[in-house]
Write a protein that holds these residues in place. Structure first.
Motif, PDB file in Angstrom:
ATOM      1  N   THR A   1      -7.292   4.919  11.275  1.00  0.00           N
ATOM      2  CA  THR A   1      -8.631   4.794  11.869  1.00  0.00           C
ATOM      3  C   THR A   1      -8.862   3.376  12.354  1.00  0.00           C
ATOM      4  O   THR A   1      -9.980   2.983  12.641  1.00  0.00           O
ATOM      5  CB  THR A   1      -9.735   5.141  10.854  1.00  0.00           C
ATOM      6  OG1 THR A   1      -9.611   4.262   9.748  1.00  0.00           O
ATOM      7  CG2 THR A   1      -9.627   6.561  10.385  1.00  0.00           C
ATOM      8  N   CYS A   2      -7.797   2.588  12.402  1.00  0.00           N
ATOM      9  CA  CYS A   2      -7.966   1.204  12.825  1.00  0.00           C
ATOM     10  C   CYS A   2      -8.344   1.170  14.305  1.00  0.00           C
ATOM     11  O   CYS A   2      -8.298   2.169  14.968  1.00  0.00           O
ATOM     12  CB  CYS A   2      -6.703   0.419  12.546  1.00  0.00           C
ATOM     13  SG  CYS A   2      -7.057  -1.303  12.253  1.00  0.00           S
ATOM     14  N   PHE A   3      -8.704   0.018  14.863  1.00  0.00           N
ATOM     15  CA  PHE A   3      -9.615   0.026  16.005  1.00  0.00           C
ATOM     16  C   PHE A   3      -9.221   0.857  17.213  1.00  0.00           C
ATOM     17  O   PHE A   3     -10.074   1.530  17.770  1.00  0.00           O
ATOM     18  CB  PHE A   3     -10.142  -1.351  16.346  1.00  0.00           C
ATOM     19  CG  PHE A   3      -9.221  -2.332  17.052  1.00  0.00           C
ATOM     20  CD1 PHE A   3      -7.901  -2.046  17.275  1.00  0.00           C
ATOM     21  CD2 PHE A   3      -9.719  -3.551  17.476  1.00  0.00           C
ATOM     22  CE1 PHE A   3      -7.081  -2.957  17.926  1.00  0.00           C
ATOM     23  CE2 PHE A   3      -8.907  -4.474  18.129  1.00  0.00           C
ATOM     24  CZ  PHE A   3      -7.586  -4.163  18.349  1.00  0.00           C
ATOM     25  N   SER A   4      -7.927   0.894  17.598  1.00  0.00           N
ATOM     26  CA  SER A   4      -7.567   1.752  18.732  1.00  0.00           C
ATOM     27  C   SER A   4      -7.826   3.208  18.388  1.00  0.00           C
ATOM     28  O   SER A   4      -8.355   3.976  19.195  1.00  0.00           O
ATOM     29  CB  SER A   4      -6.092   1.574  19.102  1.00  0.00           C
ATOM     30  OG  SER A   4      -5.883   0.322  19.677  1.00  0.00           O
ATOM     31  N   GLN A   9      -9.882   4.244  16.108  1.00  0.00           N
ATOM     32  CA  GLN A   9     -11.327   4.403  15.911  1.00  0.00           C
ATOM     33  C   GLN A   9     -12.016   4.797  17.212  1.00  0.00           C
ATOM     34  O   GLN A   9     -12.753   5.782  17.271  1.00  0.00           O
ATOM     35  CB  GLN A   9     -11.936   3.090  15.400  1.00  0.00           C
ATOM     36  CG  GLN A   9     -13.452   3.147  15.249  1.00  0.00           C
ATOM     37  CD  GLN A   9     -14.099   1.764  15.294  1.00  0.00           C
ATOM     38  OE1 GLN A   9     -13.478   0.775  15.670  1.00  0.00           O
ATOM     39  NE2 GLN A   9     -15.348   1.690  14.899  1.00  0.00           N
ATOM     40  N   THR A  13       0.805  -1.226   0.000  1.00  0.00           N
ATOM     41  CA  THR A  13       0.000   0.000   0.000  1.00  0.00           C
ATOM     42  C   THR A  13       0.835   1.272   0.000  1.00  0.00           C
ATOM     43  O   THR A  13       0.352   2.326  -0.390  1.00  0.00           O
ATOM     44  CB  THR A  13      -0.916   0.042   1.235  1.00  0.00           C
ATOM     45  OG1 THR A  13      -0.116  -0.176   2.391  1.00  0.00           O
ATOM     46  CG2 THR A  13      -2.002  -0.995   1.148  1.00  0.00           C
ATOM     47  N   GLU A  62      -7.151   7.094   4.289  1.00  0.00           N
ATOM     48  CA  GLU A  62      -7.494   6.386   5.524  1.00  0.00           C
ATOM     49  C   GLU A  62      -6.657   5.122   5.516  1.00  0.00           C
ATOM     50  O   GLU A  62      -6.702   4.359   4.552  1.00  0.00           O
ATOM     51  CB  GLU A  62      -8.989   6.040   5.529  1.00  0.00           C
ATOM     52  CG  GLU A  62      -9.415   5.243   6.744  1.00  0.00           C
ATOM     53  CD  GLU A  62     -10.859   4.757   6.659  1.00  0.00           C
ATOM     54  OE1 GLU A  62     -11.522   5.007   5.640  1.00  0.00           O
ATOM     55  OE2 GLU A  62     -11.300   4.121   7.621  1.00  0.00           O
ATOM     56  N   VAL A  63      -5.862   4.904   6.549  1.00  0.00           N
ATOM     57  CA  VAL A  63      -4.965   3.746   6.530  1.00  0.00           C
ATOM     58  C   VAL A  63      -5.237   2.819   7.708  1.00  0.00           C
ATOM     59  O   VAL A  63      -5.928   3.177   8.663  1.00  0.00           O
ATOM     60  CB  VAL A  63      -3.479   4.176   6.542  1.00  0.00           C
ATOM     61  CG1 VAL A  63      -3.144   4.935   5.282  1.00  0.00           C
ATOM     62  CG2 VAL A  63      -3.150   4.974   7.782  1.00  0.00           C
ATOM     63  N   GLU A  64      -4.678   1.629   7.583  1.00  0.00           N
ATOM     64  CA  GLU A  64      -4.811   0.630   8.645  1.00  0.00           C
ATOM     65  C   GLU A  64      -3.735   0.872   9.698  1.00  0.00           C
ATOM     66  O   GLU A  64      -2.847   1.692   9.513  1.00  0.00           O
ATOM     67  CB  GLU A  64      -4.713  -0.777   8.054  1.00  0.00           C
ATOM     68  CG  GLU A  64      -5.754  -1.079   6.989  1.00  0.00           C
ATOM     69  CD  GLU A  64      -7.189  -0.893   7.481  1.00  0.00           C
ATOM     70  OE1 GLU A  64      -7.434  -1.038   8.684  1.00  0.00           O
ATOM     71  OE2 GLU A  64      -8.055  -0.582   6.650  1.00  0.00           O
ATOM     72  N   CYS A  65      -3.796   0.095  10.765  1.00  0.00           N
ATOM     73  CA  CYS A  65      -2.980   0.316  11.968  1.00  0.00           C
ATOM     74  C   CYS A  65      -1.531   0.678  11.665  1.00  0.00           C
ATOM     75  O   CYS A  65      -0.825  -0.029  10.972  1.00  0.00           O
ATOM     76  CB  CYS A  65      -3.015  -0.921  12.858  1.00  0.00           C
ATOM     77  SG  CYS A  65      -2.227  -0.640  14.445  1.00  0.00           S
ATOM     78  N   LEU A  66      -1.091   1.817  12.198  1.00  0.00           N
ATOM     79  CA  LEU A  66       0.282   2.269  12.005  1.00  0.00           C
ATOM     80  C   LEU A  66       1.152   1.947  13.217  1.00  0.00           C
ATOM     81  O   LEU A  66       2.312   2.362  13.278  1.00  0.00           O
ATOM     82  CB  LEU A  66       0.308   3.775  11.730  1.00  0.00           C
ATOM     83  CG  LEU A  66      -0.289   4.215  10.386  1.00  0.00           C
ATOM     84  CD1 LEU A  66      -0.358   5.727  10.294  1.00  0.00           C
ATOM     85  CD2 LEU A  66       0.529   3.676   9.231  1.00  0.00           C
ATOM     86  N   GLY A  67       0.630   1.231  14.187  1.00  0.00           N
ATOM     87  CA  GLY A  67       1.452   0.813  15.319  1.00  0.00           C
ATOM     88  C   GLY A  67       1.775   1.945  16.274  1.00  0.00           C
ATOM     89  O   GLY A  67       2.892   2.042  16.767  1.00  0.00           O
ATOM     90  N   ALA A  68       0.822   2.830  16.522  1.00  0.00           N
ATOM     91  CA  ALA A  68       1.026   3.887  17.518  1.00  0.00           C
ATOM     92  C   ALA A  68      -0.255   4.019  18.325  1.00  0.00           C
ATOM     93  O   ALA A  68      -0.746   5.122  18.561  1.00  0.00           O
ATOM     94  CB  ALA A  68       1.404   5.197  16.843  1.00  0.00           C
TER      95      ALA A  68
END
Lengths: 224, 443
Positions: free
Chosen positions: A107-110, A112, A91, A144-150
C-alpha cells in the motif's frame, strides 16, 4: 530497583526459550546442515550466513520462534542473542505462526494512489479478517507491507515471501484465493517492458509461462 | 513531430543499451552471442588495461551512481586505498531497491543479470579485489533464484571464480539475500546486514573505502551503475559521456508509475524533458485528466507541482534548480484528483515503519510526523500543526547517523510548502481558500 529494569520496554529473549516444537522435530537434517555449512563458506566469518540460515529455518518450520532461532544460531556457530537480534530486525522473518499463505499487500505510495487500499480492504472483507490476522482455518494471513518494488504494475501483492501478483483487480484476487485454496502455487509473472512491446512484440523472455504488462491502474471507484 | 527532448537529443531513435532489443538476453548463451563478457575478456587479456586505466575510463565516462545519491563512480573507485598484501578488499553491489516508486533494478536484474555480474567483475579488477557480494532484497526471492541459476552458468564457463579466462585474475561473487528492511539500502547498514548483524547504519567517517565490510576496504555501487560498466568498456567512456545530459550522462532506466496511460520501466538517455516522459513516453495522464504533481526519483525526493516541471530535464542539475533531486529516477505521477494530505500521510507512515530506531531524532521524529499528518488528514489538525511539522523537520535533518531522517523530513517539508492550501483546508477552523468543500472534509 528502577522500574524500567523490572519492566523492560524492550522484550528480551529468554535465555532458554520454551519449546515450540517437540525436541525430535527441532533438528536440521544432514542435507540442511550441509547447506548451512555451504552458506558459512561464502563469508569470512560465520555470522554472515545467519540470514540464509534463518531463511532455511523459516522455510522448514514456517516461522521463527525463539527455539528455532537458537537452533539456527547454533548451527551457524554464532551467539543466540545476536541471531535473535537479526531475526527480530527484518520484517520478512515471521516471529509468530502465520497462515499457510501470507498475502503481503503493498500500500506504499504508488500502490496507494493506484488502489492498494481498495485491494487490501477487498481481501479483508473476502477472508473475514483484518490485516495482521490469520483466518481460523489457518489458511491465510494478510499483512500490509511497504514498497515491494513493483510500482509500475500497482496495485500488487506478494504471496508468502515468494510470487509477486501484479495488476490486482477484484477478479484477480478471487482467482488467486481460489488457486491457493486448491493447493496450486501462483506462477512467476514476468512484466513486459513497454519498449519490448514495441520492439519485440511482447515479453523478451521465452522461458516463462506467465507474463503481465504494465497497466494503467483503474480509477479507485471501479476497483471495489 | 519534434523528437528532441531537452538534453537527451533525439529520443525516438534511441537504441537501448542496458536492455537491448534481444530476446532472452538474460540467458548466458544469448548474452555471450551479443557481445557479453567481451569487455571482461578485453581488460583481462589486453595489456593496455591495467586497473588504473579501467578506473580512468569509468571516470572519463562521467558515470554517476544510479542508486539515488548520484556520486561519480570512477571517483568512488579511486578512493580505495593502495593494495596491501594479505588485507582483503570487497565490492558490494547494492540491489536492496526499496525506495518507494523505484522498480527499475528489479527489471534489470531479471532481464540483464550478466551485465551486473560482468560489471562487478570489471570493478573487482579495477580495484584489485578478490571478492564481491551482490545484496538483493529478500522480497525479490524469485529473481534471486533466477540469478543464482545464471551465476552458476557463469561460474561453469569460467567467467567468475579462480583464474578467470586463464588470466590469473580471480574473483568470487556471492549473492546475499536480504530479509526486508528499507534501511539496508543505506550503504553502511547494508554492510552490517552482510556481516550478520542488525542492519544499523554506521557513523561516517570512517567511510567504506577505509573501513567497510568486516573492517576491510569496501566499495558499494548500485545495480544499474555496475551494469553500465561493461558497455562503457566496450563502447568507450567518450560514448557514454556523449549520451544524454553533459554533466550527468549515460543511458538511464526511468521507472514511471502512477496515473499515466503507459507506466513501466523505460531506457532513455539522461536529460529527458519531464514533460516528454510523462506525455509522450508514458502516454499522458489517465482519463484525460490534468497533472497535479510529480515525485521525480523515489519517495524522498521533494514533490514538484505541475506548474514547476515546464522545461525541467531529468538530470541532477536541472532537477536541483527546479527544487528537487534526480534520486533513483523512479517517477511517480499524480493526477488532479490525488489528495496530497493522505499521500503525505502514507509517506510518513513508511518512514516511521522503516526507521531502524538507532537515533532518537529519527525514531521519535518519524512517529511524530506520522501522528501529526494523520491528525490533519482526519480533520483534527490545527493550522499551527503545519508550522510544527516544518519545525520538526528542521530538528531531524542532519542530526542522525544516516540520511533516513532527512529523507523522511524532505517530503513533509516540501509537500507542505508546495501544497499548503490543501493542508490548511483540512485543518480545523481554517480559512478555506483552496476550493475544497469544508463540509465534505469534516463529514
Amino acid at each position: 530497583m528502577a522500574d524500567f529494569i523490572k519492566n523492560p520496554v524492550v522484550e528480551l529473549p529468554e535465555r532458554n526459550p520454551a519449546p515450540s516444537f517437540p525436541a525430535s522435530e527441532l533438528v536440521f537434517t544432514d542435507a540442511e546442515k550441509a547447506q548451512i555449512a555451504e552458506y558459512v563458506e561464502r563469508y569470512p566469518t560465520a555470522d554472515g550466513a545467519i540470514m540464509r540460515a534463518l531463511w532455511l529455518a523459516q522455510e522448514k518450520f514456517g516461522y521463527l520462534p525463539p527455539d528455532v532461532i537458537k537452533l539456527a544460531a547454533e548451527e551457524v556457530g554464532m551467539p543466540y542473542a545476536k541471531a535473535y537480534g537479526v531475526a527480530t530486525f527484518y520484517t520478512q522473518y515471521y516471529k509468530k505462526k502465520m497462515g499457510a499463505h501470507v498475502l503481503d499487500v503493498c500500500t506504499c505510495f504508488s500502490c496507494q494512489i493506484c488502489g492498494g487500499y481498495d485491494m487490501l480492504h477487498y481481501l479483508e472483507n473476502k477472508l473475514g479478517i483484518h490485516k495482521g490476522e490469520t483466518t481460523e482455518d489457518g489458511q491465510f494471513s494478510i499483512q500490509e507491507v511497504e514498497c515491494l518494488g513493483a510500482c509500475g504494475s500497482a496495485p500488487m501483492l506478494q504471496v508468502t515471501n515468494g510470487s509477486y501478483v501484479h495488476n490486482l483487480t477484484t477478479d484477480k484476487v478471487d482467482a488467486l484465493i481460489d488457486a491457493l485454496r486448491e493447493g496450486k502455487s501462483w506462477p512467476f509473472e514476468s512484466v513486459t517492458l513497454p519498449q519490448d512491446e514495441d520492439d519485440l512484440g511482447g515479453n523478451r523472455r521465452t522461458d516463462v509461462t506467465a507474463t503481465e504488462t504494465y497497466q494503467t491502474p483503474p480509477a479507485s471507484e471501479t476497483i471495489a | 513531430m519534434e523528437a528532441k527532448s531537452g538534453k537527451a537529443g533525439d529520443w525516438r531513435s534511441y537504441e537501448r543499451v542496458l536492455l537491448p532489443k534481444v530476446k532472452d538476453y538474460h540467458q548466458l548463451e544469448v548474452y555471450e552471442a551479443n557481445g557479453g563478457y567481451k569487455a571482461l575478456r578485453e581488460i583481462l587479456t589486453n595489456d593496455k588495461w591495467d586497473p588504473t586505466a579501467v578506473t580512468n575510463e569509468v571516470k572519463k565516462s562521467g558515470l554517476k551512481g544510479r542508486g539515488g545519491a548520484g556520486f561519480p563512480t570512477g571517483l568512488k573507485w579511486s578512493f580505495m586505498p593502495p593494495v596491501v598484501e594479505g588485507v582483503p578488499r570487497y565490492l558490494c553491489c547494492n540491489g536492496d531497491e526499496s525506495e518507494p516508486g523505484t522498480f527499475k533494478d528489479r527489471q534489470l536484474l531479471e532481464y540483464n543479470p550478466h551485465a551486473v555480474f560482468e560489471g562487478m567483475l570489471i570493478a573487482s579488477y579495477a580495484m584489485s579485489l578478490a571478492g564481491s557480494y551482490l545484496y538483493i532484497r529478500g522480497e525479490y526471492a524469485d529473481w534471486i533464484t533466477h540469478m543464482e541459476g545464471e551465476l552458476k552458468k557463469a561460474y561453469d564457463k569460467g567467467y567468475v571464480g579462480k583464474n578467470i579466462m586463464g588470466s590469473g585474475f580471480s574473483s568470487e561473487l556471492v549473492i546475499h539475500k536480504g530479509a526486508g528492511a528499507y534501511i539496508c539500502g543505506e550503504e553502511s547498514s547494508l554492510m552490517n546486514s552482510l556481516e550478520g548483524k542488525r542492519a544499523y547504519p554506521r557513523v561516517k567517517p570512517p567511510f567504506p573505502a577505509q573501513k567497510g565490510i568486516w573492517g576491510y576496504p569496501t566499495t558499494i555501487n548500485n545495480v544499474e551503475t555496475l551494469a553500465a560498466v561493461p558497455y562503457i568498456i566496450n563502447r568507450g567512456g567518450a560514448w557514454f559521456a556523449g549520451t544524454g545530459a553533459e554533466k550527468h550522462p549515460g543511458p538511464v532506466l526511468y521507472g514511471i508509475s502512477g496515473h499515466v496511460n503507459r507506466p513501466g520501466v523505460y531506457e532513455y538517455p539522461t536529460g529527458m524533458l519531464m514533460t516528454d516522459l510523462i506525455y509522450e513516453v508514458a502516454g499522458g495522464i489517465r482519463g484525460g485528466k490534468k497533472l497535479k504533481a510529480v515525485v521525480p526519483g523515489g519517495s524522498s525526493t521533494p514533490v514538484l507541482r505541475a506548474d514547476m516541471i515546464e522545461g525541467v530535464t531529468m538530470d541532477a542539475d536541472s532537477l536541483r534548480e527546479a527544487g528537487s533531486m534526480m534520486g533513483t529516477s523512479g517517477m511517480l505521477v499524480m493526477d488532479e484528483d490525488t489528495d496530497m494530505v493522505s499521500f503525505l500521510r502514507r509517506i510518513t507512515h513508511f518512514y516511521h515503519h522503516e526507521s531502524c530506531g538507532q537515533c532518537t531524532p529519527c525514531r521519535e521524529g518519524t512517529g511524530w510526523l506520522e501522528n501529526i499528518v494523520t491528525r490533519i488528514d482526519e480533520g483534527e489538525g490545527h493550522l499551527r500543526d503545519l508550522d510544527l511539522l516544518v519545525d520538526l523537520c528542521s530538528e531531524m535533518e542532519g542530526r542522525t547517523v544516516c540520511a533516513l531522517a532527512d529523507a523522511a523530513a524532505w517530503p513533509v517539508r516540501y509537500t507542505i510548502d508546495r501544497f499548503r492550501s490543501e493542508f490548511e483546508a483540512k485543518c480545523r477552523a481554517s480559512l478555506v481558500s483552496s476550493g475544497i468543500d469544508l463540509a465534505e472534509v469534516s463529514a
